[in-house]
Design a protein around this motif. Structure first.
Motif, PDB file in Angstrom:
ATOM      1  N   GLU A 141      10.956  -0.760   0.237  1.00 14.73           N
ATOM      2  CA  GLU A 141      11.634  -1.946   0.780  1.00 14.73           C
ATOM      3  C   GLU A 141      11.273  -2.167   2.251  1.00 14.73           C
ATOM      4  OE1 GLU A 141      15.811  -2.279  -0.269  1.00 14.73           O
ATOM      5  OE2 GLU A 141      15.355  -1.534  -2.283  1.00 14.73           O
ATOM      6  N   ALA A 142      11.046  -1.061   2.969  1.00 11.84           N
ATOM      7  CA  ALA A 142      10.625  -1.199   4.377  1.00 11.84           C
ATOM      8  C   ALA A 142       9.272  -1.906   4.452  1.00 11.84           C
ATOM      9  CB  ALA A 142      10.543   0.168   5.043  1.00 11.84           C
ATOM     10  N   ILE A 143       8.366  -1.565   3.544  1.00 12.91           N
ATOM     11  CA  ILE A 143       7.049  -2.229   3.547  1.00 12.91           C
ATOM     12  C   ILE A 143       7.225  -3.725   3.270  1.00 12.91           C
ATOM     13  CG2 ILE A 143       4.802  -2.393   2.389  1.00 12.91           C
ATOM     14  CD1 ILE A 143       5.067   0.633   1.758  1.00 12.91           C
ATOM     15  N   ALA A 144       8.036  -4.034   2.266  1.00  9.22           N
ATOM     16  CA  ALA A 144       8.262  -5.453   1.938  1.00  9.22           C
ATOM     17  C   ALA A 144       8.902  -6.182   3.118  1.00  9.22           C
ATOM     18  CB  ALA A 144       9.138  -5.575   0.692  1.00  9.22           C
ATOM     19  N   ALA A 145       9.839  -5.518   3.791  1.00 10.30           N
ATOM     20  CA  ALA A 145      10.497  -6.157   4.943  1.00 10.30           C
ATOM     21  C   ALA A 145       9.478  -6.423   6.044  1.00 10.30           C
ATOM     22  CB  ALA A 145      11.625  -5.259   5.466  1.00 10.30           C
ATOM     23  N   ALA A 146       8.583  -5.451   6.297  1.00 12.74           N
ATOM     24  CA  ALA A 146       7.587  -5.616   7.360  1.00 12.74           C
ATOM     25  C   ALA A 146       6.640  -6.766   7.042  1.00 12.74           C
ATOM     26  CB  ALA A 146       6.801  -4.322   7.555  1.00 12.74           C
ATOM     27  N   LYS A 147       6.321  -6.931   5.752  1.00 11.41           N
ATOM     28  CA  LYS A 147       5.348  -7.966   5.369  1.00 11.41           C
ATOM     29  C   LYS A 147       5.983  -9.343   5.204  1.00 11.41           C
ATOM     30  CE  LYS A 147       1.773  -5.629   2.848  1.00 11.41           C
ATOM     31  NZ  LYS A 147       1.283  -5.298   1.506  1.00 11.41           N
ATOM     32  N   THR A 148       7.292  -9.406   5.278  1.00 14.90           N
ATOM     33  CA  THR A 148       7.957 -10.704   5.110  1.00 14.90           C
ATOM     34  C   THR A 148       7.541 -11.639   6.248  1.00 14.90           C
ATOM     35  OG1 THR A 148       9.814  -9.659   4.014  1.00 14.90           O
ATOM     36  CG2 THR A 148      10.228 -11.825   4.978  1.00 14.90           C
ATOM     37  N   PRO A 149       7.104 -12.868   5.918  1.00 21.49           N
ATOM     38  CA  PRO A 149       6.641 -13.782   6.966  1.00 21.49           C
ATOM     39  C   PRO A 149       7.713 -14.002   8.039  1.00 21.49           C
ATOM     40  CG  PRO A 149       6.125 -14.653   4.790  1.00 21.49           C
ATOM     41  CD  PRO A 149       7.005 -13.470   4.587  1.00 21.49           C
ATOM     42  N   PRO A 150       7.322 -14.114   9.294  1.00 22.44           N
ATOM     43  CA  PRO A 150       5.925 -14.151   9.760  1.00 22.44           C
ATOM     44  C   PRO A 150       5.348 -12.772  10.060  1.00 22.44           C
ATOM     45  CG  PRO A 150       7.409 -14.605  11.578  1.00 22.44           C
ATOM     46  CD  PRO A 150       8.278 -14.410  10.375  1.00 22.44           C
ATOM     47  N   GLY A 151       6.002 -11.693   9.706  1.00 23.04           N
ATOM     48  CA  GLY A 151       5.589 -10.340  10.095  1.00 23.04           C
ATOM     49  C   GLY A 151       6.740  -9.734  10.863  1.00 23.04           C
ATOM     50  N   ARG A 152       7.224  -8.571  10.404  1.00 21.24           N
ATOM     51  CA  ARG A 152       8.483  -8.054  10.931  1.00 21.24           C
ATOM     52  C   ARG A 152       8.390  -6.567  11.237  1.00 21.24           C
ATOM     53  NH1 ARG A 152      12.745 -11.663   9.762  1.00 21.24           N
ATOM     54  NH2 ARG A 152      11.953 -13.494   8.694  1.00 21.24           N
ATOM     55  N   ILE A 153       9.369  -6.105  12.012  1.00 25.22           N
ATOM     56  CA  ILE A 153       9.465  -4.678  12.325  1.00 25.22           C
ATOM     57  C   ILE A 153      10.519  -4.081  11.396  1.00 25.22           C
ATOM     58  CG2 ILE A 153       9.843  -2.949  14.122  1.00 25.22           C
ATOM     59  CD1 ILE A 153       7.701  -4.910  15.006  1.00 25.22           C
ATOM     60  N   ALA A 154      10.124  -3.082  10.613  1.00 28.16           N
ATOM     61  CA  ALA A 154      11.063  -2.393   9.730  1.00 28.16           C
ATOM     62  C   ALA A 154      11.185  -0.946  10.210  1.00 28.16           C
ATOM     63  CB  ALA A 154      10.557  -2.432   8.291  1.00 28.16           C
ATOM     64  N   THR A 155      12.412  -0.476  10.357  1.00 30.92           N
ATOM     65  CA  THR A 155      12.631   0.886  10.851  1.00 30.92           C
ATOM     66  C   THR A 155      13.434   1.672   9.829  1.00 30.92           C
ATOM     67  OG1 THR A 155      12.540   0.101  13.129  1.00 30.92           O
ATOM     68  CG2 THR A 155      13.554   2.266  12.769  1.00 30.92           C
ATOM     69  N   ASP A 168      12.731  11.781  -6.540  1.00 29.36           N
ATOM     70  CA  ASP A 168      12.435  11.306  -7.896  1.00 29.36           C
ATOM     71  C   ASP A 168      10.978  10.936  -8.114  1.00 29.36           C
ATOM     72  OD1 ASP A 168      14.801  11.629  -9.076  1.00 29.36           O
ATOM     73  OD2 ASP A 168      15.536   9.588  -8.725  1.00 29.36           O
ATOM     74  N   GLY A 169      10.297  10.479  -7.088  1.00 30.73           N
ATOM     75  CA  GLY A 169       8.900  10.059  -7.283  1.00 30.73           C
ATOM     76  C   GLY A 169       8.541   8.931  -6.351  1.00 30.73           C
ATOM     77  N   VAL A 170       7.658   8.081  -6.832  1.00 34.27           N
ATOM     78  CA  VAL A 170       7.097   7.028  -5.979  1.00 34.27           C
ATOM     79  C   VAL A 170       7.715   5.686  -6.368  1.00 34.27           C
ATOM     80  CG1 VAL A 170       4.918   5.891  -5.357  1.00 34.27           C
ATOM     81  CG2 VAL A 170       4.951   8.343  -5.874  1.00 34.27           C
ATOM     82  N   ALA A 171       7.940   4.821  -5.391  1.00 37.14           N
ATOM     83  CA  ALA A 171       8.460   3.479  -5.703  1.00 37.14           C
ATOM     84  C   ALA A 171       7.396   2.441  -5.370  1.00 37.14           C
ATOM     85  CB  ALA A 171       9.716   3.199  -4.893  1.00 37.14           C
ATOM     86  N   SER A 172       7.420   1.325  -6.098  1.00 34.36           N
ATOM     87  CA  SER A 172       6.448   0.282  -5.760  1.00 34.36           C
ATOM     88  C   SER A 172       7.118  -0.815  -4.936  1.00 34.36           C
ATOM     89  CB  SER A 172       5.775  -0.280  -7.005  1.00 34.36           C
ATOM     90  OG  SER A 172       6.748  -0.615  -7.931  1.00 34.36           O
ATOM     91  N   VAL A 173       6.291  -1.465  -4.132  1.00 40.71           N
ATOM     92  CA  VAL A 173       6.796  -2.444  -3.158  1.00 40.71           C
ATOM     93  C   VAL A 173       7.309  -3.677  -3.892  1.00 40.71           C
ATOM     94  CG1 VAL A 173       6.160  -3.854  -1.160  1.00 40.71           C
ATOM     95  CG2 VAL A 173       5.123  -1.592  -1.471  1.00 40.71           C
TER      96      VAL A 173
END
Ligand code: TPP
Length: 514
Positions: A141-155, A168-173
């Protein structure tokens, strides 16, 4: 796998495959996980301002986020100024900040701090992962937040036990929001404004000042006679011979006001309405005249290229753009070394595809005009006014684009904030030629002292704007961090030094004494 490994795997699977780091004890499981997972390039920096500035430079050139690894509240706090710049550039960044184990918090150990509190003002998205099973999803979700237009900072804050507990394993964006299409009304209003006989400007930034966006802007100018401008500071501007040239709004308020004084119709394509960098006594904050009509064609999260496409159609714009820059290379200069001669040398020698990271401040002021006819290149500037970005930004850009020459224009005062970036450039063998404008002063502030009306400064005041006594020895500083360096005191010496930097495949620093 543990939480840390599930996060690293999630980042790599989500396309975030570079991590600029400065770790500590609470991030040790993340560090250990880096070796268990293929595909993550890890770049160590010796100060967090370098970590965050490099992540900014990287994403501006790679068009995707890097991650950072930062050590609790203090590590994040050291990186805040360049996150401020990144936020202003609309750069996507995924910060991973380690924290104490959740059960350790109540003991208020020395490094305990309000990490979310530090993060929030520079982040569009902040989350503390509650347990190891949540980390992969939170990372995605952090990756998706960072890529949300116009470009964001996710911490994303990672308590130590969430890193070492079983995951549990790996999650997809998750799906990332698309840029919003602009309305037909906005296009029609912009077209009407640009058809008017009054003085008109199309002010562009973001995707509008690259590739297709520039070409469309040029076609719109050809149809309407509108002047094409961009803000003083832009995240990434494509310029040079063969590209549509933009008139960049000058930083000094009087020149900025003069440049806009006749404009009655202003159309904004991704850009904000222009305001002064600072308030000055007796001068306006807004740079356009009171009766200027301002039309928003596209906001920063809108599909600005699609909007320009629709506007060009609406105007029946010709296929040939106006304002395409002719190629022009000056001859190498001779004689005294000054900002003008340095700019001439750079314009004469810079290679095609160069990336210019501009924190030259007053010393670099002549370089943009001198290089406008140079082979096509990208120009990165400080978007949030916080100096100390230049050397890290150049570092990150070089990591993103190993086949391109990075030219780092740096004031000697600004360079001192984050000079450790040179060590990272040496360690990673990055192709960066740095020009230090060694004027031994905060020259910009000497001008600003007069501009704000502070008269008759005394010795103490003037001493705050002078960084000589002792003079910084940039050749020694660079060499001390493993970077080859040389000094230039004449135009001929600078010609030689710059040619040497351009010929070198690795980092090179030139102290240009001006
Ligand atoms: C983080 C931060 N601190 C302080 C300033 C104020 N400031 C603006 S320009 C400047 C001096 C820059 O000096 P230098 O890089 O040597 O360039 P010059 O002004 O000499 O051209 C300072 C301290 C700032 N913009 N950002």
């Amino acid at each position: 796998m543990n939480g840390a490994e599930s996060l690293v795997r999630t980042l790599v699977a989500g396309g975030v495959d570079v991590c600029f780091t400065n770790p500590g004890t609470s991030e040790m499981h993340f560090v250990a996980a880096l070796d268990k997972v293929d595909g993550m390039r890890c770049v160590l920096a010796l100060f967090e301002g370098v970590v965050t500035g490099a992540a900014d430079g990287y994403a501006r050139m790679a068009d995707k986020p890097a991650s950072t690894l930062l050590h609790l509240g203090p590590g994040l706090a050291n990186g805040l100024a360049n996150l401020h710049n990144a936020r202003r550039a609309r750069t996507p960044v995924v910060n991973i900040v380690g924290d104490h184990a959740t059960y350790h918090h109540k003991y208020d150990a020395p490094l305990t701090a309000d990490i979310e509190g530090f993060a929030r003002p520079v982040s569009n998205w902040v989350r503390t992962s509650p347990d190891a099973k949540s980390i992969a999803q939170d990372g995605a979700e952090a990756i998706a937040a960072a890529k949300t237009p116009p470009g964001r900072i996710a911490t994303l804050i990672l308590p130590a036990n969430t890193a070492w507990d079983e995951a549990d394993g790996v999650a997809s964006v998750p799906a990332v929001a698309e840029r919003t299409a602009v309305s037909e009304d906005a296009v029609a209003a912009a077209a009407a404004a640009l058809r008017s006989n009054e003085a008109k400007v199309l002010m562009l930034t973001g995707a509008a000042i690259r590739g297709r966006g520039l070409e469309l802007a040029g076609r719109i100018a050809a149809a309407t006679g509108a002047r094409l401008m961009c803000p003083t500071s832009t995240a990434r501007l494509e310029r040079g011979a063969g590209r549509v040239a933009l008139d960049r709004l000058p930083y000094p308020i009087d020149i900025g006001l003069d440049r806009l004084k006749d404009v009655k119709q202003l159309v904004l394509a991704g850009a904000k309405a222009p305001v002064a960098f600072f308030a000055y006594p007796g001068k306006p904050s807004v740079l356009t005249r009171d009766d200027c009509e301002i039309h928003v064609l596209a906001g920063e999260a809108d599909d600005v290229v699609g909007a320009l496409e629709a506007l060009a159609d609406e105007l029946g714009a010709p296929a040939q753009p106006a304002g395409v820059q002719d190629a022009f290379r000056p001859a190498l200069p001779s004689g005294a070394l000054d900002p003008g001669s340095i700019a001439t040398t750079i314009a004469a020698l810079m290679p095609e595809g160069a990336i210019v990271a501009d924190e030259g401040i007053t010393g670099g002021r002549c370089v943009p005009a001198a290089t406008i006819g140079a082979p096509p290149h990208d120009w990165l500037s400080i978007t949030g006014g916080s100096i100390g970005l230049g050397l890290p930004m150049a570092t990150g850009a070089a990591v993103a684009c190993p086949d391109r020459k990075v030219i780092s224009l740096e004031g000697d005062g600004s360079g001192m904030y984050t000079l450790q970036a040179l060590w990272t450039q040496a360690r990673e063998g990055l192709d960066v030629t740095t020009v230090i404008f060694a004027n031994r002063a905060y020259a910009c502030l000497q001008v600003e002292l007069t501009n704000v009306g502070a008269t008759n400064p005394g010795r103490k005041a003037l001493d705050m704007l002078d960084i000589g006594r002792p003079d910084l020895d940039w050749v020694a500083l660079a060499k001390g961090m493993g970077v080859e360096a040389g000094r230039a005191t004449t135009a001929e010496e600078f010609n030689d030094q710059f040619a040497r930097g351009i010929a070198s495949p690795g980092p090179y620093v030139i102290e240009a004494v001006v």
